[in-house]
Design a protein around this motif. Structure first.
Motif, PDB file in Angstrom:
ATOM      1  N   LEU A   1      38.033  -3.095  21.219  1.00 19.69           N
ATOM      2  CA  LEU A   1      39.120  -2.234  20.750  1.00 19.69           C
ATOM      3  C   LEU A   1      38.623  -0.804  20.561  1.00 19.69           C
ATOM      4  O   LEU A   1      39.263   0.138  21.007  1.00 19.69           O
ATOM      5  CB  LEU A   1      39.701  -2.756  19.433  1.00 19.69           C
ATOM      6  N   ARG A   2      37.490  -0.634  19.924  1.00 21.47           N
ATOM      7  CA  ARG A   2      36.959   0.704  19.658  1.00 21.47           C
ATOM      8  C   ARG A   2      36.686   1.463  20.960  1.00 21.47           C
ATOM      9  O   ARG A   2      37.077   2.628  21.100  1.00 21.47           O
ATOM     10  CB  ARG A   2      35.679   0.596  18.834  1.00 21.47           C
ATOM     11  N   VAL A   3      36.055   0.812  21.929  1.00 19.57           N
ATOM     12  CA  VAL A   3      35.746   1.464  23.208  1.00 19.57           C
ATOM     13  C   VAL A   3      37.034   1.835  23.945  1.00 19.57           C
ATOM     14  O   VAL A   3      37.186   2.960  24.435  1.00 19.57           O
ATOM     15  CB  VAL A   3      34.851   0.555  24.084  1.00 19.57           C
ATOM     16  N   THR A   4      37.974   0.905  24.007  1.00 15.06           N
ATOM     17  CA  THR A   4      39.236   1.170  24.714  1.00 15.06           C
ATOM     18  C   THR A   4      40.041   2.248  24.005  1.00 15.06           C
ATOM     19  O   THR A   4      40.591   3.153  24.645  1.00 15.06           O
ATOM     20  CB  THR A   4      40.057  -0.127  24.846  1.00 15.06           C
ATOM     21  N   LEU A   5      40.097   2.186  22.696  1.00 22.99           N
ATOM     22  CA  LEU A   5      40.822   3.184  21.925  1.00 22.99           C
ATOM     23  C   LEU A   5      40.215   4.575  22.124  1.00 22.99           C
ATOM     24  O   LEU A   5      40.937   5.560  22.313  1.00 22.99           O
ATOM     25  CB  LEU A   5      40.817   2.798  20.443  1.00 22.99           C
ATOM     26  N   ASN A   6      38.900   4.666  22.116  1.00 20.51           N
ATOM     27  CA  ASN A   6      38.253   5.966  22.343  1.00 20.51           C
ATOM     28  C   ASN A   6      38.576   6.518  23.726  1.00 20.51           C
ATOM     29  O   ASN A   6      38.796   7.724  23.888  1.00 20.51           O
ATOM     30  CB  ASN A   6      36.742   5.845  22.150  1.00 20.51           C
TER      31      ASN A   6
ATOM     32  N   GLY B   1      49.996  -3.331  20.980  1.00 22.70           N
ATOM     33  CA  GLY B   1      50.679  -4.618  20.873  1.00 22.70           C
ATOM     34  C   GLY B   1      49.698  -5.689  20.450  1.00 22.70           C
ATOM     35  O   GLY B   1      48.703  -5.923  21.129  1.00 22.70           O
ATOM     36  N   LEU B   2      49.973  -6.333  19.325  1.00 22.07           N
ATOM     37  CA  LEU B   2      49.072  -7.329  18.749  1.00 22.07           C
ATOM     38  C   LEU B   2      49.608  -8.737  18.944  1.00 22.07           C
ATOM     39  O   LEU B   2      50.763  -9.010  18.628  1.00 22.07           O
ATOM     40  CB  LEU B   2      48.891  -7.065  17.252  1.00 22.07           C
TER      41      LEU B   2
ATOM     42  N   HIS C   1      58.867  14.665  27.373  1.00 19.20           N
ATOM     43  CA  HIS C   1      58.579  13.961  26.115  1.00 19.20           C
ATOM     44  C   HIS C   1      57.098  13.673  25.916  1.00 19.20           C
ATOM     45  O   HIS C   1      56.713  13.056  24.940  1.00 19.20           O
ATOM     46  CB  HIS C   1      59.402  12.680  26.015  1.00 19.20           C
ATOM     47  N   GLY C   2      56.251  14.139  26.790  1.00 22.62           N
ATOM     48  CA  GLY C   2      54.812  13.998  26.609  1.00 22.62           C
ATOM     49  C   GLY C   2      54.272  12.693  27.152  1.00 22.62           C
ATOM     50  O   GLY C   2      54.974  11.919  27.791  1.00 22.62           O
ATOM     51  N   VAL C   3      52.999  12.476  26.864  1.00 22.01           N
ATOM     52  CA  VAL C   3      52.297  11.290  27.349  1.00 22.01           C
ATOM     53  C   VAL C   3      52.249  10.245  26.248  1.00 22.01           C
ATOM     54  O   VAL C   3      51.924  10.550  25.102  1.00 22.01           O
ATOM     55  CB  VAL C   3      50.863  11.651  27.797  1.00 22.01           C
ATOM     56  N   SER C   4      52.596   9.041  26.606  1.00 22.78           N
ATOM     57  CA  SER C   4      52.457   7.893  25.711  1.00 22.78           C
ATOM     58  C   SER C   4      51.420   6.977  26.324  1.00 22.78           C
ATOM     59  O   SER C   4      51.203   6.991  27.532  1.00 22.78           O
ATOM     60  CB  SER C   4      53.781   7.145  25.572  1.00 22.78           C
ATOM     61  N   ALA C   5      50.764   6.191  25.498  1.00 23.51           N
ATOM     62  CA  ALA C   5      49.782   5.224  25.978  1.00 23.51           C
ATOM     63  C   ALA C   5      50.058   3.888  25.303  1.00 23.51           C
ATOM     64  O   ALA C   5      50.599   3.840  24.199  1.00 23.51           O
ATOM     65  CB  ALA C   5      48.368   5.694  25.675  1.00 23.51           C
ATOM     66  N   VAL C   6      49.675   2.819  25.993  1.00 25.94           N
ATOM     67  CA  VAL C   6      49.909   1.477  25.477  1.00 25.94           C
ATOM     68  C   VAL C   6      48.618   0.681  25.587  1.00 25.94           C
ATOM     69  O   VAL C   6      47.943   0.706  26.624  1.00 25.94           O
ATOM     70  CB  VAL C   6      51.039   0.770  26.271  1.00 25.94           C
ATOM     71  N   LEU C   7      48.293  -0.017  24.526  1.00 27.11           N
ATOM     72  CA  LEU C   7      47.146  -0.923  24.487  1.00 27.11           C
ATOM     73  C   LEU C   7      47.691  -2.285  24.076  1.00 27.11           C
ATOM     74  O   LEU C   7      48.223  -2.435  22.984  1.00 27.11           O
ATOM     75  CB  LEU C   7      46.104  -0.427  23.484  1.00 27.11           C
ATOM     76  N   LEU C   8      47.604  -3.246  24.986  1.00 18.25           N
ATOM     77  CA  LEU C   8      48.164  -4.570  24.742  1.00 18.25           C
ATOM     78  C   LEU C   8      47.058  -5.608  24.616  1.00 18.25           C
ATOM     79  O   LEU C   8      46.149  -5.646  25.444  1.00 18.25           O
ATOM     80  CB  LEU C   8      49.112  -4.964  25.886  1.00 18.25           C
ATOM     81  N   GLU C   9      47.179  -6.428  23.605  1.00 17.51           N
ATOM     82  CA  GLU C   9      46.241  -7.531  23.424  1.00 17.51           C
ATOM     83  C   GLU C   9      46.763  -8.726  24.208  1.00 17.51           C
ATOM     84  O   GLU C   9      47.902  -9.139  24.040  1.00 17.51           O
ATOM     85  CB  GLU C   9      46.131  -7.884  21.937  1.00 17.51           C
TER      86      GLU C   9
ATOM     87  N   HIS D   1      46.766  -0.237  28.994  1.00 14.58           N
ATOM     88  CA  HIS D   1      45.476  -0.923  28.955  1.00 14.58           C
ATOM     89  C   HIS D   1      45.678  -2.298  28.333  1.00 14.58           C
ATOM     90  O   HIS D   1      46.492  -2.459  27.429  1.00 14.58           O
ATOM     91  CB  HIS D   1      44.474  -0.130  28.108  1.00 14.58           C
ATOM     92  N   ARG D   2      44.910  -3.262  28.817  1.00 12.09           N
ATOM     93  CA  ARG D   2      44.964  -4.618  28.260  1.00 12.09           C
ATOM     94  C   ARG D   2      43.564  -5.032  27.847  1.00 12.09           C
ATOM     95  O   ARG D   2      42.593  -4.726  28.534  1.00 12.09           O
ATOM     96  CB  ARG D   2      45.499  -5.598  29.292  1.00 12.09           C
ATOM     97  N   ILE D   3      43.491  -5.728  26.716  1.00  6.82           N
ATOM     98  CA  ILE D   3      42.220  -6.293  26.277  1.00  6.82           C
ATOM     99  C   ILE D   3      42.430  -7.766  25.970  1.00  6.82           C
ATOM    100  O   ILE D   3      43.552  -8.205  25.690  1.00  6.82           O
ATOM    101  CB  ILE D   3      41.624  -5.544  25.066  1.00  6.82           C
TER     102      ILE D   3
END
Length: 131
Positions: A82-87, A100-101, A41-49, A67-69
């Motif tokens: 957010l921009r740096v982590t997203l990139n 996740g907001l 199913h491929g690679v998924s990524a998660v960015l959590l605030e 990733h957590r910020i």
């Protein structure tokens, strides 16, 4: 002849509830994707605030970078982080990305920012996932 357009990463904004509820909603959606698409199913990524409160539901792996910020308004004070982590995440070319907001005060502004260049060519916003 021009090259075909690059595949965009499906982006889902996850809102509402507590950090644990948002993580559980993401885990449930990932389980649905795996059930439909199978083991490839491929690679998924998660960015959590924000930081987890106790036991985390999502376990980072090669196919699921998590990733957590720090919490804060992601379109105002947290924009650079957010921009740096997203990139960094987008360099991995995940098939899906969940953000996740913790708060939705400026959700429309964040969504608009994610649809502006260069992200308009990299991301495809999907329906929000609300807990």
């Amino acid at each position: 002849m021009s090259a075909p357009p690059a595949r965009r990463t499906a982006l889902t904004l996850v809102t509402g509830g507590s950090a644990a509820q948002r993580e559980a909603a993401i885990a449930a959606r990932l389980a649905q994707v795996a059930a439909v698409a199978g083991p490839t199913h491929g690679v998924s990524a998660v960015l959590l605030e924000g930081l987890p409160s106790g036991q985390t539901v999502l376990s980072p792996s090669d196919s699921l970078p998590v990733h957590r910020i720090a919490p804060g308004c992601l379109c105002c004070t947290g924009n650079l982080v957010l921009r740096v982590t997203l990139n960094r995440i987008l360099r991995l070319r995940p098939d899906r990305l969940f953000i996740g907001l913790a708060a939705t005060d400026h959700l429309d502004q964040l969504r608009s920012w994610l649809q502006d260049p260069p992200y308009d060519q990299l991301l495809e916003l999907t329906a929000d996932l609300r807990t």
